[in-house]
Design a protein around this motif. Sequence first.
Motif, PDB file in Angstrom:
ATOM      1  N   GLU A  76       0.820  -1.212   0.000  1.00  0.00           N
ATOM      2  CA  GLU A  76       0.000   0.000   0.000  1.00  0.00           C
ATOM      3  C   GLU A  76       0.851   1.258   0.000  1.00  0.00           C
ATOM      4  N   THR A  77       2.034   1.193   0.613  1.00  0.00           N
ATOM      5  CA  THR A  77       2.892   2.376   0.714  1.00  0.00           C
ATOM      6  C   THR A  77       4.199   2.230  -0.043  1.00  0.00           C
ATOM      7  N   LYS A  78       4.421   1.058  -0.677  1.00  0.00           N
ATOM      8  CA  LYS A  78       5.692   0.798  -1.371  1.00  0.00           C
ATOM      9  C   LYS A  78       6.878   0.985  -0.421  1.00  0.00           C
ATOM     10  N   THR A  79       6.689   0.539   0.819  1.00  0.00           N
ATOM     11  CA  THR A  79       7.741   0.671   1.827  1.00  0.00           C
ATOM     12  C   THR A  79       8.268  -0.715   2.175  1.00  0.00           C
ATOM     13  N   VAL A  80       9.592  -0.852   2.190  1.00  0.00           N
ATOM     14  CA  VAL A  80      10.227  -2.125   2.485  1.00  0.00           C
ATOM     15  C   VAL A  80      10.965  -2.015   3.814  1.00  0.00           C
ATOM     16  N   TYR A  81      10.889  -3.077   4.597  1.00  0.00           N
ATOM     17  CA  TYR A  81      11.472  -3.099   5.935  1.00  0.00           C
ATOM     18  C   TYR A  81      12.454  -4.265   6.046  1.00  0.00           C
ATOM     19  N   PRO A  82      13.732  -4.003   6.308  1.00  0.00           N
ATOM     20  CA  PRO A  82      14.657  -5.121   6.564  1.00  0.00           C
ATOM     21  C   PRO A  82      14.336  -5.757   7.913  1.00  0.00           C
ATOM     22  N   LEU A  83      14.344  -7.086   7.950  1.00  0.00           N
ATOM     23  CA  LEU A  83      14.065  -7.809   9.194  1.00  0.00           C
ATOM     24  C   LEU A  83      15.264  -8.594   9.696  1.00  0.00           C
ATOM     25  N   LEU A  84      16.048  -9.156   8.780  1.00  0.00           N
ATOM     26  CA  LEU A  84      17.203  -9.966   9.182  1.00  0.00           C
ATOM     27  C   LEU A  84      18.326  -9.758   8.182  1.00  0.00           C
ATOM     28  N   GLY A  85      19.548  -9.599   8.697  1.00  0.00           N
ATOM     29  CA  GLY A  85      20.688  -9.369   7.827  1.00  0.00           C
ATOM     30  C   GLY A  85      20.696  -7.959   7.259  1.00  0.00           C
ATOM     31  N   ARG A  86      21.499  -7.747   6.237  1.00  0.00           N
ATOM     32  CA  ARG A  86      21.614  -6.423   5.628  1.00  0.00           C
ATOM     33  C   ARG A  86      21.254  -6.440   4.136  1.00  0.00           C
ATOM     34  N   PRO A  87      20.148  -7.064   3.764  1.00  0.00           N
ATOM     35  CA  PRO A  87      19.751  -7.008   2.344  1.00  0.00           C
ATOM     36  C   PRO A  87      19.446  -5.592   1.893  1.00  0.00           C
ATOM     37  N   HIS A  88      19.147  -4.688   2.830  1.00  0.00           N
ATOM     38  CA  HIS A  88      18.830  -3.301   2.476  1.00  0.00           C
ATOM     39  C   HIS A  88      20.052  -2.537   1.998  1.00  0.00           C
ATOM     40  N   ASP A  89      21.263  -3.115   2.169  1.00  0.00           N
ATOM     41  CA  ASP A  89      22.445  -2.470   1.581  1.00  0.00           C
ATOM     42  C   ASP A  89      22.306  -2.378   0.065  1.00  0.00           C
ATOM     43  N   SER A  90      21.537  -3.294  -0.523  1.00  0.00           N
ATOM     44  CA  SER A  90      21.308  -3.271  -1.973  1.00  0.00           C
ATOM     45  C   SER A  90      20.223  -2.279  -2.380  1.00  0.00           C
ATOM     46  N   LEU A  91      19.547  -1.684  -1.398  1.00  0.00           N
ATOM     47  CA  LEU A  91      18.373  -0.867  -1.696  1.00  0.00           C
ATOM     48  C   LEU A  91      18.584   0.612  -1.473  1.00  0.00           C
ATOM     49  N   ILE A  92      19.608   0.965  -0.735  1.00  0.00           N
ATOM     50  CA  ILE A  92      19.806   2.355  -0.313  1.00  0.00           C
ATOM     51  C   ILE A  92      20.745   3.068  -1.282  1.00  0.00           C
ATOM     52  N   GLY A  93      20.470   4.348  -1.535  1.00  0.00           N
ATOM     53  CA  GLY A  93      21.356   5.171  -2.355  1.00  0.00           C
ATOM     54  C   GLY A  93      21.026   5.189  -3.822  1.00  0.00           C
TER      55      GLY A  93
END
Length: 841
Positions: A76-93
């Motif tokens: 609904e908001t196109k918001t992603v939340y990391p829960l375990l590990g650092r997969p969000h390193d691929s998403l930022i920037g």
Amino acid sequence: MRCIFSASLVAVGVAVAILTSTARASTLTPPYLPLIVRNPYLSTWLGEAREAPWTKWPTFWTGQEIGFGILASVPETKTVYPLLGRPHDSLIGLRRPGYNVSYAVYTGAKFDASVTNLTYLIPAPETSAHSTEPVEVIISFLSPITPTSTLRQALPASYITVHVKGSFNVDIYIDLNGQWVSGDRGSRIEWELCRTELEREERGLKTWKIRRETEELLTENADRAEWGTLHFSAPEEVRHEAGVSALLRQRFSRTGTLQNEVDEDFRSIMDEEPVFAFSKSFNLSSKARGSEPGSDSVLFTIAHTQDPVVQFAAARGLTLMKPLWLSWFASIEHMLKFHYLDFDTASTLAHNYSSQLAKDAFESGSYSYRDIVALSARQVMGATSFSGTPDNPILFLKEISSNGNFQTIDVIFPSFPFFLYTNPRWLAYLLEPLLEHTLSGQYPNQYAMHDLGTHFPNATGHPDGRDEYMPVEECGDILTMALAIVNSLRYESKDAAGSIWAPLGSGNFLDSLDTRQNSPFPLNVLESREGIQHLDDRWGGEAKGLKQAQRWLEKSYPLWKQWTGYLVKYTLLPQTQLCTDDFAGWLANQTNLALKGIIGIKAMSELASIVGNTEDAIHYKNISEVYLERWEDYGITRDGTHAKLSYNWYGSWTTLYSLFADSLLCFRVPSSSYFSLSESHHNGDDQKPLKPQPGDETGFVPERIYKMQSDWYHNVRQKYGLPLDSRHLYTKSDWQFFAAAVTSSRTRSEILDSVATWVNETETDRPFTDLYMTEGRGGWPGPRFMARPVVGGHFAFLTLGRACGGKAMDALRFLDEGDGKNEGAKERVKTDEEKSHEGEL
């Protein structure tokens, strides 16, 4: 790629209610938590566990990070939340990524002996028409400990359940990379997706299979196995994709799903990092009913299979050993299907164990003690690997982190309270390869060997006899464990069993069983009870237990006698050598080590009695009693306040943890009807004792020794526990629990509280270390021990509570009578004066 298998199996019911309620609120905050811990090579942990789980990647037990990431997305908001590990390193920037990255509210971790739960709250969209309440996400990691089912315990596989509850929709993404199958980031890997069809099921399974392109059999890199296959399974309805890690994570963040595609460009682990992912969309808005939120879940499994598991210098020669589970399943695929569909049963068995453990631990100590043993359980089993056959089961063990030795006796020894409490047959399976190898004549020394091989997984032995030199240590340890196994077999009622799970099952024993070729503790006839299949039969008890004990001892009696003979020669005045605490260095005349050997001789007198060898029984009983008197002269200070570290080291002191064996082996229980020497076939011509024993006390080691040590520990305890001895401020947690188990309630509580404080405050950043500083920041003293199975020693209170038909603790009630501070010292001085005119041994 498509791999099709079919099976007629019952439907799996996801036991989410058990998992989410099983892991109780935890009172301790350790620096590391077990996630997926089954054996030395399937061992994944949550590092920096006091922080949010997305602050770093999960790790192998060594601390080496591995690819294991979980994301949640709110469409609904196109918001992603990391829960375990650092997969969000691929998403930022990224510019205009098409999604937002935010962070959930992490409410913390809960754990028990088999489960670790991580709980998050994802805030509701501001425009949500359903609810303003957050969605709760619980990621539950189950590595079940099943004391009634060795078959299930032998499976190299674990469960991950993602449970969601709320009123708005959420998508879940999970991926793994090739670091699960190699310690070398440059290793080339290959993969495939297989589908398993389940008859009479609307859905099947999807399984990623990942392995090294060129396996290196029985080889390690940074303690990681370089052979074997990882299996990552999910239900058919989830979406899947294999490809470049960043691309998959970004695509999921934009779309909330995956493309059901497989990148077949095999490459090295970090070359455009290939990951193997699943995603699942939860339509919670359609499941919500009024003010009641909807809920749903998805089950994943992870397995790591190897064949062979080790090589072992068996009696028939160097042998490639197959995994035990392969005896019960026609193929890997059959095992994986069974494991996935067995989730309800495995959860129930694990829950039963964890609940009983929590109850017993609280009664024995406190909420903190409950958490300490819960945290230790998976770590013990995580060092082991089941092998052999149902006729001859074997449990192999790696000396994790300290040096990687294979089947180290003095590492099995500190862990053995866990096995006695949980399933004593597993302790017998641990000793079996040591007995077989030595009986086959492949070890030349007269004392018990230190280990079966310099480094796991290669048990090639020491035909030159040049293993680490701990002769008194190993002989005393293995004799103590032998009698502990025998005692665990011998009980007349369920309430008297040393393990609460031991009496479950049938008590049949085949007198025709050839124990020269087969184990007296086979697994070839599994049982069904209360609708659960593949359960072990009863461990010992009544006539069956005595027969099993006799068959086991008779097969290896020459070894027990040989090792006892070595102790008779060398334990009273142990020459310069190492003890199990080898990091402390070589030392002669170690007081605790000498007592360990003397108790080993006493144990042999009981073993001889069991097999009806009266002459040996009397002989070793007399020697142990005489040695104990001399030991007291040598090892106790003249003022009777404590034991010295070494006979000639005046002003020193030591943790006398060998007292634990004196109580555990029932030497303190008066007139024991099922352990005492009176069961032997005595007659009027029996050898008379060499010396009369004092008649004012019951037991082997005098009460005054227990009392003075209990008081001494109270006086020398530091902030984080009881130092090992007077040389340093470091301690061993296993020996602390051995020692504390045979102290007064006051001292025991003090030590336990100190260890609990250390767990909460230590700066060590690895799985539960057993060696740490008792002052400062509770850090490493130099050697960095981690994830070792010796934490099984933390079960010492529990094991002692059920030992000797429940009488062992009753025999220690004298420790709580009065303050116990001065009486022992006065008695000690008088005894020294009386003995000063006696000749030397």
